[in-house]
Design an enzyme around this catalytic site. Structure first.
Site, PDB file in Angstrom:
ATOM      1  N   PHE A  32      40.896  45.087  28.225  1.00 46.85           N
ATOM      2  CA  PHE A  32      39.993  45.770  29.155  1.00 46.85           C
ATOM      3  C   PHE A  32      40.646  47.011  29.766  1.00 46.85           C
ATOM      4  O   PHE A  32      40.068  48.096  29.768  1.00 46.85           O
ATOM      5  CB  PHE A  32      39.558  44.799  30.253  1.00 46.85           C
ATOM      6  CG  PHE A  32      38.778  45.447  31.367  1.00 46.85           C
ATOM      7  CD1 PHE A  32      37.462  45.816  31.192  1.00 46.85           C
ATOM      8  CD2 PHE A  32      39.384  45.689  32.605  1.00 46.85           C
ATOM      9  CE1 PHE A  32      36.744  46.420  32.218  1.00 46.85           C
ATOM     10  CE2 PHE A  32      38.684  46.292  33.625  1.00 46.85           C
ATOM     11  CZ  PHE A  32      37.358  46.656  33.429  1.00 46.85           C
ATOM     12  N   GLU A  41      38.155  43.362  45.572  1.00 38.44           N
ATOM     13  CA  GLU A  41      36.994  43.759  44.780  1.00 38.44           C
ATOM     14  C   GLU A  41      36.432  42.557  44.044  1.00 38.44           C
ATOM     15  O   GLU A  41      37.167  41.785  43.424  1.00 38.44           O
ATOM     16  CB  GLU A  41      37.389  44.844  43.777  1.00 38.44           C
ATOM     17  CG  GLU A  41      36.224  45.309  42.902  1.00 38.44           C
ATOM     18  CD  GLU A  41      36.604  46.473  42.019  1.00 38.44           C
ATOM     19  OE1 GLU A  41      36.950  47.537  42.585  1.00 38.44           O
ATOM     20  OE2 GLU A  41      36.580  46.326  40.780  1.00 38.44           O
ATOM     21  N   ASP A  98      30.898  54.491  34.128  1.00 35.71           N
ATOM     22  CA  ASP A  98      31.207  54.483  32.703  1.00 35.71           C
ATOM     23  C   ASP A  98      29.964  54.824  31.891  1.00 35.71           C
ATOM     24  O   ASP A  98      28.830  54.621  32.348  1.00 35.71           O
ATOM     25  CB  ASP A  98      31.716  53.100  32.282  1.00 35.71           C
ATOM     26  CG  ASP A  98      33.045  52.746  32.930  1.00 35.71           C
ATOM     27  OD1 ASP A  98      33.835  53.677  33.195  1.00 35.71           O
ATOM     28  OD2 ASP A  98      33.282  51.546  33.187  1.00 35.71           O
ATOM     29  N   HIS A 149      44.661  47.294  47.306  1.00 34.16           N
ATOM     30  CA  HIS A 149      43.312  46.882  46.904  1.00 34.16           C
ATOM     31  C   HIS A 149      43.452  45.986  45.682  1.00 34.16           C
ATOM     32  O   HIS A 149      44.014  46.393  44.660  1.00 34.16           O
ATOM     33  CB  HIS A 149      42.464  48.115  46.559  1.00 34.16           C
ATOM     34  CG  HIS A 149      41.038  47.800  46.222  1.00 34.16           C
ATOM     35  ND1 HIS A 149      40.116  47.426  47.172  1.00 34.16           N
ATOM     36  CD2 HIS A 149      40.377  47.816  45.039  1.00 34.16           C
ATOM     37  CE1 HIS A 149      38.939  47.224  46.595  1.00 34.16           C
ATOM     38  NE2 HIS A 149      39.075  47.444  45.295  1.00 34.16           N
ATOM     39  N   SER A 205      42.392  44.868  50.728  1.00 36.64           N
ATOM     40  CA  SER A 205      40.965  44.800  50.447  1.00 36.64           C
ATOM     41  C   SER A 205      40.794  44.152  49.082  1.00 36.64           C
ATOM     42  O   SER A 205      41.730  44.115  48.273  1.00 36.64           O
ATOM     43  CB  SER A 205      40.329  46.195  50.481  1.00 36.64           C
ATOM     44  OG  SER A 205      41.001  47.092  49.610  1.00 36.64           O
TER      45      SER A 205
END
Length: 306
Positions: free
Chosen positions: A228, A25, A117, A278, A23
Site C-alpha cells: 500500500f 486517523e 487519489d 499523527h 492524533s
C-alpha cells in the site's frame, strides 16, 4: 536543527519533558463487524486524549456518507474532536461546498483538505472534475471562504508527492496551501527519520512555519502495508523489511516487531525535538496504544467515550 512542529518551544521547556501531542486517523467502516471494531478502537484510544481524530474519505467520494455518519457519531457520543477528510475528486464545487456546510452544521471545525487519489487508484491518471476544485489549495481557499472558523490541515510529503516534478515544485504546492489558509501539515508515512528532517529543513528554508506533523504507521501486516505505502511513493528501507523476514505466518511475533520498530521511530523523533505525532491506526488500537504508552502518554479514566 530547525524547530520541528512549532515556531518556538513553550516556556523554554525541553521537548522531552512535555507530554507529546497525538492524533489518530480512522477509516469509515464498510460492514457491521468493521463498525464494531472501529468503535472498540475508538473506545480504547479515546482515553489517551488525542488533540483530534480524523476520518478518511475514499477516492471519488466513495465513502462520503459513511465518513459523514462516522464523524456525526463521534461528535454525538464522544468528547473527541473529529476532523473530516475531504477531497477534490468526483464532485463539483457546489457539491463540495454543500458537504462543508453539512459538516459545519453538525459541529465540525476541522477539515483535512486533500486533492485526493485518482478514481482509478494510485498510479492511474488524475482528472479533476470540470466544475470542481482543481487543486488542494483551491479546496482550502473554498473552505476558509465559506467558514473561516474551520481549521484546515493538509498533506505533506517527506519523499515529495509522486507526481511532483521535484522537491521545489512539491514545496510550492505546500506554500500555496498555506497561503490559502492551511495551518497544519500532516506527512505521508515514512520509515527513515532523516527523510523527515531533511524535508523539514527544506520547508523551513522556504519560510513555511506551520506545524509539520509526522505521520506514523505501525505495520500490523507488513506485506499488505508495504504494498500500500509503496504505491503511494513511500520507500521501505531494506533494513526495515529485514525485521519482518520469516514472519508471514507468525502474526503475534509480527505484532511485537511492528510495535518495537514504530516505538523506536517515534522515540528517536521525540529525542530530536518532535512533540506531535499523527498515527495511521488502520482502525486498530493495540499497537498505537502501546506506542503512546512508551511516549509517556497515559489514559485519562475520565475521558468520555462511546
Amino acid at each position: 536543527m530547525t524547530d520541528v512542529t512549532t515556531p518556538g518551544k513553550a516556556n523554554g521547556q525541553d521537548a522531552h519533558l512535555k507530554r507529546p501531542t497525538i492524533s489518530f486517523e480512522f477509516f469509515p467502516p464498510k460492514t457491521e463487524e468493521m463498525e464494531r471494531n472501529l468503535w472498540d478502537t475508538i473506545n480504547r484510544l479515546a482515553p489517551l486524549d488525542p488533540k483530534f481524530v480524523s476520518v478518511t474519505y475514499g477516492a471519488g467520494g466513495s465513502t462520503r456518507e459513511r465518513t459523514h455518519s462516522t464523524i456525526a457519531r463521534i461528535l454525538k457520543e464522544t468528547a473527541l474532536l473529529p476532523a473530516a477528510h475531504l477531497t477534490c475528486v468526483g464532485a463539483s464545487r457546489g457539491e463540495i461546498d454543500e458537504i462543508v456546510d453539512r459538516y459545519h452544521e453538525v459541529g465540525v471545525r476541522h477539515i483535512v483538505a486533500l486533492r485526493g487519489d485518482p478514481v482509478g487508484g494510485i498510479g492511474t491518471p488524475y482528472f479533476s472534475h470540470p466544475d470542481g476544485y482543481q487543486s488542494s489549495a483551491e479546496l482550502v481557499a473554498g473552505i476558509k471562504k465559506r467558514h473561516g472558523d474551520i481549521e484546515v490541515s493538509v498533506s505533506a510529503y517527506p519523499e515529495k508527492h509522486p507526481e511532483a516534478r521535484d522537491f521545489d515544485a512539491d514545496i510550492d504546492t505546500l506554500q500555496a496551501k498555506v497561503d490559502a489558509g492551511a495551518t497544519r501539515a500532516i506527512t505521508q508515512v515514512f520509515f527513515d527519520n532523516d527523510l523527515y528532517f531533511r524535508y523539514l529543513d527544506r520547508v523551513r528554508a522556504r519560510g513555511i512555519n506551520i506545524p509539520v506533523v509526522p505521520g506514523i504507521m505501525p505495520m500490523h501486516n507488513f506485506k499488505q502495508a508495504r504494498a500500500f505505502v509503496t504505491r503511494a511513493g513511500t520507500t521501505v528501507p531494506d533494513w526495515f523489511a529485514a525485521k519482518f523476514e520469516g514472519l508471514d505466518d507468525d502474526a503475534e511475533t509480527r505484532k511485537l516487531v511492528a510495535a518495537t520498530v514504530a516505538a523506536g521511530q517515534v522515540q528517536k523523533l521525540a529525542k530530536h525535538g518532535v512533540d506531535t505525532f499523527h498515527f495511521y491506526t488502520m482502525n486498530r488500537a493495540d499497537l498505537v496504544f502501546a506506542i503512546s504508552h512508551l511516549l509517556g502518554i497515559r489514559a485519562k479514566s475520565a475521558q468520555k467515550a462511546a
